[in-house]
Design a protein around this motif. Structure first.
Motif, PDB file in Angstrom:
ATOM      1  N   ARG A  48       0.850  -1.110  -0.069  1.00  0.00           N
ATOM      2  CA  ARG A  48       0.009   0.043  -0.155  1.00  0.00           C
ATOM      3  C   ARG A  48       0.943   1.218   0.010  1.00  0.00           C
ATOM      4  NH1 ARG A  48      -3.290  -3.385   3.621  1.00  0.00           N
ATOM      5  NH2 ARG A  48      -4.912  -3.808   2.743  1.00  0.00           N
ATOM      6  N   HIS A  97      -5.381   3.046   6.554  1.00  0.00           N
ATOM      7  CA  HIS A  97      -5.178   2.033   5.474  1.00  0.00           C
ATOM      8  C   HIS A  97      -3.914   0.970   5.386  1.00  0.00           C
ATOM      9  CE1 HIS A  97      -8.671   4.045   3.414  1.00  0.00           C
ATOM     10  NE2 HIS A  97      -8.050   4.953   3.443  1.00  0.00           N
ATOM     11  N   GLU A 132      -1.383  -0.850  -4.132  1.00  0.00           N
ATOM     12  CA  GLU A 132      -2.605  -0.436  -3.983  1.00  0.00           C
ATOM     13  C   GLU A 132      -2.258   1.277  -3.781  1.00  0.00           C
ATOM     14  OE1 GLU A 132      -6.115  -1.971  -1.729  1.00  0.00           O
ATOM     15  OE2 GLU A 132      -5.540  -0.609  -0.287  1.00  0.00           O
ATOM     16  N   TYR A 185      -2.489   5.323  -2.926  1.00  0.00           N
ATOM     17  CA  TYR A 185      -3.404   6.297  -2.235  1.00  0.00           C
ATOM     18  C   TYR A 185      -2.407   7.639  -2.617  1.00  0.00           C
ATOM     19  CZ  TYR A 185      -5.532   2.842   0.345  1.00  0.00           C
ATOM     20  OH  TYR A 185      -6.254   1.655   0.603  1.00  0.00           O
ATOM     21  N   TYR A 211      -6.416   4.716  -8.378  1.00  0.00           N
ATOM     22  CA  TYR A 211      -6.088   5.119  -6.865  1.00  0.00           C
ATOM     23  C   TYR A 211      -7.243   4.843  -5.915  1.00  0.00           C
ATOM     24  CZ  TYR A 211      -2.344   8.017  -8.640  1.00  0.00           C
ATOM     25  OH  TYR A 211      -1.042   8.607  -9.130  1.00  0.00           O
ATOM     26  N   ALA A 212      -6.792   4.251  -4.759  1.00  0.00           N
ATOM     27  CA  ALA A 212      -7.804   3.682  -3.823  1.00  0.00           C
ATOM     28  C   ALA A 212      -8.458   5.049  -3.346  1.00  0.00           C
ATOM     29  CB  ALA A 212      -7.271   2.683  -2.735  1.00  0.00           C
ATOM     30  N   GLN A 213      -7.657   5.857  -3.145  1.00  0.00           N
ATOM     31  CA  GLN A 213      -8.339   7.161  -2.600  1.00  0.00           C
ATOM     32  C   GLN A 213      -7.383   8.666  -2.940  1.00  0.00           C
ATOM     33  OE1 GLN A 213      -9.363   7.366   1.626  1.00  0.00           O
ATOM     34  NE2 GLN A 213      -9.925   9.373   1.620  1.00  0.00           N
ATOM     35  N   HIS A 271      -0.292   6.049 -11.352  1.00  0.00           N
ATOM     36  CA  HIS A 271      -1.242   4.903 -11.462  1.00  0.00           C
ATOM     37  C   HIS A 271      -0.996   4.032 -12.625  1.00  0.00           C
ATOM     38  CE1 HIS A 271      -2.448   8.308 -13.655  1.00  0.00           C
ATOM     39  NE2 HIS A 271      -3.026   7.483 -14.629  1.00  0.00           N
TER      40      HIS A 271
END
Length: 402
Positions: free
Chosen positions: A3, A76, A26, A28, A50-52, A18
């Motif tokens: 992450r 996260h 993953e 952010y 992006y997850a967020q 990305h």
């Protein structure tokens, strides 16, 4: 899967994490709202990558960036922080230290940011440096450097806040005017040619390396903003390349470079040999990045990010796209000039950007708002590249309405 938190103040068109590492991690993102992804043509792809995404309004303020980053890390379970700008290196190090994450820590980041500590460490390691002394130390220690002197902030960047001091009375005036003289250092002024190296180091190995020669120093370019500054890659057979590579590696080792980092190291070429000026554990500014993409097909942000996520993975570098390359910069403001061309038609020239309003009334989304105009060029030789950049400057002056 790892992450990864990315701290980013660049345009996402040129910082496409990305696309680069999205399959291996993953992601952010804490992003500068001035470079909002919402205006990007590939907005949907960015959002999906992006997850967020958290965008902050004042990206230069730690009080807005760090809380957003801390919240993402805590919620996260983020294990890796990636950051490449001058403003983010120390922030990222603080976050790693605070949360016990691998990568560059605060001690290493401070050593690369504090020019006084940097020069002391390099000197101790036997690396030749520009003679220096802490400002605010004994008058004798500073006076031994001789005049003229260069006074610069210990944590400055891009020659901002740098002044030339020509005698003791001028030094006294400059020192008295400073809120905290100990935040500055003095350096002996030495006649020099500015060289710098850029690349990526992985576990002490220079995974990618390039060396450049500037037509004038950064200080000179800021003092005479109308004069274009040109940087050209050194010839492959230039004997200085080997010396610069060796000194770069020594400097990174002495300063405790993290296992994976981009680097930007400046040297002065003098009558007495090469002197280390400054070293940074980040990607260099100006138009270094776009020029490297044109010359080598290598993006330092992408290469560093990929090596950070998978340091032991074999990252194949493409063959060079051109034997030589470089870039041109003109610092300053438009000063009333209007109606610049929207595109440049000259062969071999790319990455044209200007802060002068365009003929249609629009303005460019430029990487460096302090530049009136900039561009990159490639060619079969340094002479051809220099000629193309000179032609570009002449074309821009002729084509821009004053």
């Amino acid at each position: 899967m790892r992450r990864v938190l990315v701290l980013n103040r660049y345009r996402l068109a040129s910082a496409a994490f990305h696309r680069w590492i999205g399959d291996a991690a993953e992601l952010y993102l804490v992003n500068d709202s001035a470079r909002t992804y919402r205006r990007a043509p590939d907005r949907d792809a960015i959002e999906a990558g992006y997850a967020q995404i958290v965008e902050v309004d004042d990206y230069l303020d730690d009080a807005t960036v760090l809380p957003a980053a801390r919240d993402l890390i805590a919620r996260h379970g983020i294990d890796t922080v990636i950051a490449f700008s001058e403003y983010d290196v120390l922030r990222a190090a603080r976050l790693r230290t605070e949360f016990g994450l691998a990568g560059q820590d605060v001690a290493s980041a401070e050593l690369f940011r504090d020019k006084l500590a940097m020069k002391r460490r390099a000197q101790t390691a036997g690396i030749p440096v520009v003679p220096f002394a802490p400002l605010g130390s004994s008058d004798d220690e500073v006076a031994r450097l001789g005049y003229p002197l260069i006074v610069k902030p210990r944590h400055g960047a891009d020659s901002q806040g740098v002044v030339v001091v020509r005698d003791a009375s001028e030094l006294a005036r400059v020192t008295t005017a400073l809120d905290d003289p100990t935040a500055y250092l003095a350096e002996q002024y030495v006649e020099h040619e500015l060289l710098h190296t850029d690349g990526v180091v992985v576990d002490g190995e220079l995974r990618f390396f390039e060396a450049w020669q500037w037509s004038q120093t950064l200080l000179a370019s800021h003092q005479d903003a109308s004069a274009p500054t040109v940087a050209l890659t050194l010839d492959a057979r230039d004997p200085r390349r080997a010396d610069l590579r060796d000194l770069t590696r020594q400097a990174l080792l002495a300063l405790g470079a993290p296992p994976v980092t981009a680097f930007h190291v400046e040297f002065f070429a003098t009558d007495h040999g090469l002197l280390l000026n400054e070293a940074a554990s980040r990607i260099g500014g100006a138009r270094i990045q776009p020029a490297l993409r044109r010359i080598h097909g290598v993006d330092l942000a992408e290469l560093t990010a990929r090596c950070t996520v998978e340091p032991r993975a074999a990252v194949a570098l493409p063959p060079p796209l051109a034997p030589a390359g470089g870039f041109l910069l003109v610092y300053g403001t438009p000063d009333g000039r209007t109606a610049a061309p929207a595109t440049c038609p000259l062969p071999g020239v790319a990455d044209y950007e200007t802060t002068v309003p365009l003929a249609g009334g629009d303005t460019m989304n430029v990487a460096h708002p302090e530049l009136v105009v900039s561009a990159t060029a490639v060619g079969r030789s340094r002479d051809e590249v220099r000629s193309r950049l000179d032609d570009f400057n002449d074309w821009f002056v002729r084509s821009t309405t004053a």
